[in-house]
Design an enzyme around this catalytic site. Structure first.
Site, PDB file in Angstrom:
ATOM      1  CE1 TYR A  46      -4.229  -2.039   5.496  1.00 16.37           C
ATOM      2  CE2 TYR A  46      -3.500   0.169   4.891  1.00 16.37           C
ATOM      3  CZ  TYR A  46      -3.980  -1.081   4.531  1.00 16.37           C
ATOM      4  OH  TYR A  46      -4.204  -1.364   3.205  1.00 16.37           O
ATOM      5  CB  SER A  59      -0.850   0.001   1.272  1.00 15.83           C
ATOM      6  OG  SER A  59      -1.577   1.199   1.404  1.00 15.83           O
TER       7      SER A  59
HETATM    8  P1  NDP Z   1     -11.567  -5.803  -0.021  1.00 15.03           P
HETATM    9  O1  NDP Z   1     -12.090  -5.695   1.374  1.00 15.03           O
HETATM   10  O2  NDP Z   1     -12.520  -5.563  -1.151  1.00 15.03           O
HETATM   11  O3  NDP Z   1     -10.846  -7.194  -0.243  1.00 15.03           O
HETATM   12  C1  NDP Z   1     -10.115  -7.832   0.767  1.00 15.03           C
HETATM   13  C2  NDP Z   1     -10.035  -9.306   0.445  1.00 15.03           C
HETATM   14  O4  NDP Z   1      -9.266  -9.947   1.465  1.00 15.03           O
HETATM   15  C3  NDP Z   1     -11.391  -9.963   0.400  1.00 15.03           C
HETATM   16  O5  NDP Z   1     -11.473 -10.788  -0.734  1.00 15.03           O
HETATM   17  C4  NDP Z   1     -11.422 -10.823   1.670  1.00 15.03           C
HETATM   18  O6  NDP Z   1     -12.162 -12.003   1.420  1.00 15.03           O
HETATM   19  C5  NDP Z   1      -9.944 -11.139   1.834  1.00 15.03           C
HETATM   20  N1  NDP Z   1      -9.622 -11.557   3.193  1.00 15.03           N
HETATM   21  C6  NDP Z   1      -9.726 -10.840   4.345  1.00 15.03           C
HETATM   22  N2  NDP Z   1      -9.358 -11.601   5.386  1.00 15.03           N
HETATM   23  C7  NDP Z   1      -9.021 -12.818   4.882  1.00 15.03           C
HETATM   24  C8  NDP Z   1      -8.571 -14.036   5.458  1.00 15.03           C
HETATM   25  N3  NDP Z   1      -8.383 -14.169   6.785  1.00 15.03           N
HETATM   26  N4  NDP Z   1      -8.299 -15.073   4.637  1.00 15.03           N
HETATM   27  C9  NDP Z   1      -8.485 -14.965   3.306  1.00 15.03           C
HETATM   28  N5  NDP Z   1      -8.914 -13.845   2.706  1.00 15.03           N
HETATM   29  C10 NDP Z   1      -9.177 -12.791   3.492  1.00 15.03           C
HETATM   30  O7  NDP Z   1     -10.363  -4.757  -0.076  1.00 15.03           O
HETATM   31  P2  NDP Z   1      -9.234  -4.476  -1.190  1.00 15.03           P
HETATM   32  O8  NDP Z   1      -9.538  -5.148  -2.442  1.00 15.03           O
HETATM   33  O9  NDP Z   1      -9.029  -3.020  -1.168  1.00 15.03           O
HETATM   34  O10 NDP Z   1      -7.958  -5.138  -0.486  1.00 15.03           O
HETATM   35  C11 NDP Z   1      -7.026  -5.941  -1.177  1.00 15.03           C
HETATM   36  C12 NDP Z   1      -5.627  -5.555  -0.720  1.00 15.03           C
HETATM   37  O11 NDP Z   1      -5.337  -4.230  -1.180  1.00 15.03           O
HETATM   38  C13 NDP Z   1      -5.421  -5.524   0.791  1.00 15.03           C
HETATM   39  O12 NDP Z   1      -4.186  -6.123   1.113  1.00 15.03           O
HETATM   40  C14 NDP Z   1      -5.402  -4.044   1.110  1.00 15.03           C
HETATM   41  O13 NDP Z   1      -4.670  -3.772   2.284  1.00 15.03           O
HETATM   42  C15 NDP Z   1      -4.736  -3.494  -0.131  1.00 15.03           C
HETATM   43  N6  NDP Z   1      -4.909  -2.070  -0.377  1.00 15.03           N
HETATM   44  C16 NDP Z   1      -6.135  -1.534  -0.629  1.00 15.03           C
HETATM   45  C17 NDP Z   1      -6.277  -0.177  -0.830  1.00 15.03           C
HETATM   46  C18 NDP Z   1      -7.600   0.453  -1.053  1.00 15.03           C
HETATM   47  O14 NDP Z   1      -7.677   1.706  -1.047  1.00 15.03           O
HETATM   48  N7  NDP Z   1      -8.660  -0.286  -1.287  1.00 15.03           N
HETATM   49  C19 NDP Z   1      -5.111   0.728  -0.817  1.00 15.03           C
HETATM   50  C20 NDP Z   1      -3.868   0.054  -0.562  1.00 15.03           C
HETATM   51  C21 NDP Z   1      -3.783  -1.285  -0.360  1.00 15.03           C
HETATM   52  P3  NDP Z   1     -13.088 -12.777   2.490  1.00 15.03           P
HETATM   53  O15 NDP Z   1     -13.675 -11.745   3.406  1.00 15.03           O
HETATM   54  O16 NDP Z   1     -14.099 -13.453   1.609  1.00 15.03           O
HETATM   55  O17 NDP Z   1     -12.171 -13.739   3.153  1.00 15.03           O
END
Ligand code: NDP
Length: 254
Positions: A166, A153
């Site tokens: 975070y 990030s």
């Molecule tokens: P979302 O919340 O849309 O997606 C997060 C994903 O992580 C979901 O598919 C969720 O699936 C999965 N997840 C969470 N916990 C678990 C777990 N214990 N095991 C397996 N899967 C898990 O957010 P984003 O798409 O934004 O996030 C994706 C990545 O991008 C993250 O690492 C986030 O930190 C990073 N990011 C996002 C930014 C933003 O502005 N959106 C900016 C910078 C980085 P489920 O709940 O079905 O398990």
């Protein structure tokens, strides 16, 4: 906040493509990335906890002519991640790329002492990435090639109030990635550092006032597909080219 990503286009190349595993593929960046990878001709293997969403996405990709399979995974469990990787290996016979994308961001000031949330971020954002690396490294070493893409990030480049833990997890992802890169002569290692991106990420913020502030910041967010395109770019480079880090922000983020 709900995710809006374009529907799946058909694959643009022929041949089997790479076997690409994506964690956190049930929403946001992971979901968009899986669609784009499949459209580029890669065989995707989707993981997350919400298996119903994974099944629907895999079905959509297959209906568009792509190759996709899925398995429920909880990245906080090494055993679960090893099962996920084993299942992908059985399905496709190889593990070419792992996109360590799963993450959570329950923002709060340290003074709120949300120790459970600190631990959840450490478990998902750091341990999850390490579990992914632990599960694929033996397979990739055996293959003599592989690619680990870790989603960090801009919070891995700067610290802001409410995001101390975070940010710490995302700095850790960059440190782990750099170490893996330095130790490897046969693996490609890519860090993707998104800025504000329209996904479901703010849903993990319990504090409703904090979530409202974060959702307001998301007004300038870019689509998840913008991050997915960067991942596809890194994956599609020639075997000897290692794209080490891409930072992608909305122009208006400053
Ligand atoms: P979302 O919340 O849309 O997606 C997060 C994903 O992580 C979901 O598919 C969720 O699936 C999965 N997840 C969470 N916990 C678990 C777990 N214990 N095991 C397996 N899967 C898990 O957010 P984003 O798409 O934004 O996030 C994706 C990545 O991008 C993250 O690492 C986030 O930190 C990073 N990011 C996002 C930014 C933003 O502005 N959106 C900016 C910078 C980085 P489920 O709940 O079905 O398990």
């Amino acid at each position: 906040m709900t995710t809006t990503v374009p529907s799946t286009p058909g694959p643009s190349t022929t041949g089997p493509g790479k076997a690409v595993l994506v964690t956190g593929a049930s929403s946001g960046i992971g979901e968009a990335t899986a669609r784009l990878l499949a459209a580029a001709g890669h065989r995707v293997f989707l993981g997350a906890r919400r298996a119903d969403r994974l099944a629907a996405l895999a079905e959509e990709i297959r209906a568009a002519g792509g190759t996709a399979d899925h398995r429920e995974v909880d990245v906080t469990s090494l055993e679960s991640v090893q099962d996920f990787v084993r299942a992908a290996h059985e399905s496709y016979g190889r593990v070419d790329v792992l996109v360590n994308n799963a993450g959570v961001m329950p923002l709060a000031v340290l003074e709120a002492l949300k120790v459970d949330e600190w631990n959840r971020m450490i478990d998902v954002n750091i341990r999850g990435v390490l579990h992914g690396i632990a599960a694929v490294l033996p397979v990739m070493r055996e293959q003599g090639a592989g690619h680990v893409v870790n989603v960090a990030s801009v919070a891995g480049h700067r610290v802001d109030p409410t995001a101390a833990v975070y940010c710490a997890t995302k700095y850790a992802v960059r440190a782990i990635s750099e170490g893996l890169r330095q130790e490897s002569r046969d693996l490609r290692v890519t860090v993707i550092s998104p800025g504000l991106t329209r996904t479901e990420l703010t849903d993990s913020i319990d504090d409703l006032d904090m979530r409202a502030v974060a959702d307001e910041m998301m007004a300038i967010a870019i689509p998840a597909a913008a991050i997915g395109e960067a991942i596809v770019y890194a994956v599609n480079q020639p075997a000897e080219v290692d794209v080490n880090e891409i930072v992608i922000r909305p122009v208006a983020q400053g």
